[in-house]
Design an enzyme around this catalytic site. Structure first.
Site, PDB file in Angstrom:
ATOM      1  N   ASP A  87       0.844  -1.208   0.000  1.00  0.00           N
ATOM      2  CA  ASP A  87       0.000   0.000   0.000  1.00  0.00           C
ATOM      3  C   ASP A  87       0.877   1.255   0.000  1.00  0.00           C
ATOM      4  OD1 ASP A  87       0.900  -0.056   2.600  1.00  0.00           O
ATOM      5  OD2 ASP A  87      -1.064   0.262   3.532  1.00  0.00           O
ATOM      6  N   GLU A  93       9.544  -3.935  10.392  1.00  0.00           N
ATOM      7  CA  GLU A  93       9.903  -2.634   9.807  1.00  0.00           C
ATOM      8  C   GLU A  93      10.426  -1.677  10.866  1.00  0.00           C
ATOM      9  OE1 GLU A  93       7.098  -0.929   7.072  1.00  0.00           O
ATOM     10  OE2 GLU A  93       8.192   0.964   6.979  1.00  0.00           O
TER      11      GLU A  93
HETATM   12  O1  KIV Z   1       3.550  -1.110   1.643  1.00  0.00           O
HETATM   13  C1  KIV Z   1       4.717  -1.552   1.581  1.00  0.00           C
HETATM   14  O2  KIV Z   1       5.445  -1.347   0.608  1.00  0.00           O
HETATM   15  C2  KIV Z   1       5.203  -2.330   2.710  1.00  0.00           C
HETATM   16  C3  KIV Z   1       6.648  -2.724   2.724  1.00  0.00           C
HETATM   17  C4  KIV Z   1       7.506  -1.562   3.004  1.00  0.00           C
HETATM   18  C5  KIV Z   1       6.916  -3.838   3.640  1.00  0.00           C
HETATM   19  O3  KIV Z   1       4.459  -2.615   3.602  1.00  0.00           O
END
Ligand code: KIV
Length: 293
Positions: free
Chosen positions: A48, A186
């Site tokens: 997202d 993260e």
């Molecule tokens: O939305 C995204 O790209 C993510 C990644 C950074 C893990 O959740």
């Protein structure tokens, strides 16, 4: 004709823990998925994050399920080997368990092989268990969960103090216990990520979580230097594609303005009856085109 590669499976990703590091990247459309797949990505996440790097929002909160499905459909058409994981957006798994399962199912019917859900508290675990019960593999995501940006007070390192670190370890264990096939960690300290990686039975995939995770993920536009918004310290930029794109477009515009594009021989078509056309209208006669309404 080139053979279609065999797709990596969810059990194969689980089995990579402690054997082989997992390479994951985001993608949001058909050409980027094709490139990521051909480069050998194990997992392609339709993140997202597209809200920020593709749609230009300041955060991910405005992204809808329909936005996500539109992009997931394109990525699924471009990825032949990598597992495609659809990122469940804000509010798609927060309202009720039934809605969570239905929304997760839409990702699978659109071509994803699994979904990703942020958070590890009890209400999330209930939604995750129900999604798993509908035979949909789930990737967890804890630490800096961007959909909680307002509650967290910004995009900040998580798990800095002991209580927070303990909570994240508990959440990781709960996600493992619930049956997730992997967990994104993260923006947490390396030591905490290492500890979680050691304690859970499933692969951890880090982004700003140090080198001890079982795999790593980066956002396509960050890695390639296409996004010019805030760049987190954990991003390694492998190219500056935006500069190349701008230069190429400047070159094109220059050619248009100086008349060298299109070339009359290489890039144009010629009527078989050019002489007849000239005979009809005469040399240098401008043919009136109907005005656009
Ligand atoms: O939305 C995204 O790209 C993510 C990644 C950074 C893990 O959740």
């Amino acid at each position: 004709m080139a053979e279609t590669p065999k797709r990596i499976t969810v059990p194969a990703i689980r089995a990579m823990k402690g054997e082989k590091r997992i390479g994951m990247i985001t993608a949001y459309d058909y050409p980027s998925a094709k490139v990521a797949d051909a480069a050998g990505s194990d997992i392609i996440l339709v993140g997202d994050s597209l809200g920020m790097v593709v749609l230009g929002y300041a955060d991910t909160l405005s992204v809808t399920v329909d936005d996500m499905l539109h992009h997931t459909r394109a990525v699924a058409r471009g990825a032949a080997r990598a597992i495609v994981v659809g990122d469940m957006p804000y509010l798609s798994y927060h309202v009720s368990v039934e809605e969570s399962v239905r929304n997760a199912g839409r990702f699978i019917q659109t071509g994803a092989q699994a979904v990703k859900v942020e958070g590890g508290k009890a209400s999330r675990i209930r939604a995750i268990e129900a999604i798993l019960d509908a035979e949909i593999p789930v990737m967890g995501h804890i630490g800096l969960t961007p959909q909680s940006v307002n509650a967290l007070g910004g995009f900040k390192l998580q798990g800095k103090n002991l209580d927070d670190a303990r909570r994240l370890v508990d959440e990781a264990l709960a996600l493992d216990q619930a049956g997730c096939f992997s967990i994104v960690l993260e923006c947490v300290p390396s030591e905490l990520a290492a500890m979680i990686t050691e304690r859970v039975s499933i692969p951890t995939i880090g982004i700003g979580a140090g080198p001890s995770c079982d795999g790593q993920v980066l956002v396509f536009h960050d890695l390639l230097g296409i996004y010019d918004g805030h760049q987190a310290r954990f991003v390694r930029r492998y190219a500056n594609i935006a500069d190349d794109m701008r230069l190429a477009i400047e070159h094109y515009l220059n050619d248009v303005r100086n008349g060298s594009f299109p070339d009359d021989q290489k890039e144009s078509f010629h009527a078989a009856s050019a002489d007849d056309l000239r005979a009809l209208y005469g040399e240098g006669v401008v043919i009136e085109m109907p005005k656009a309404q």
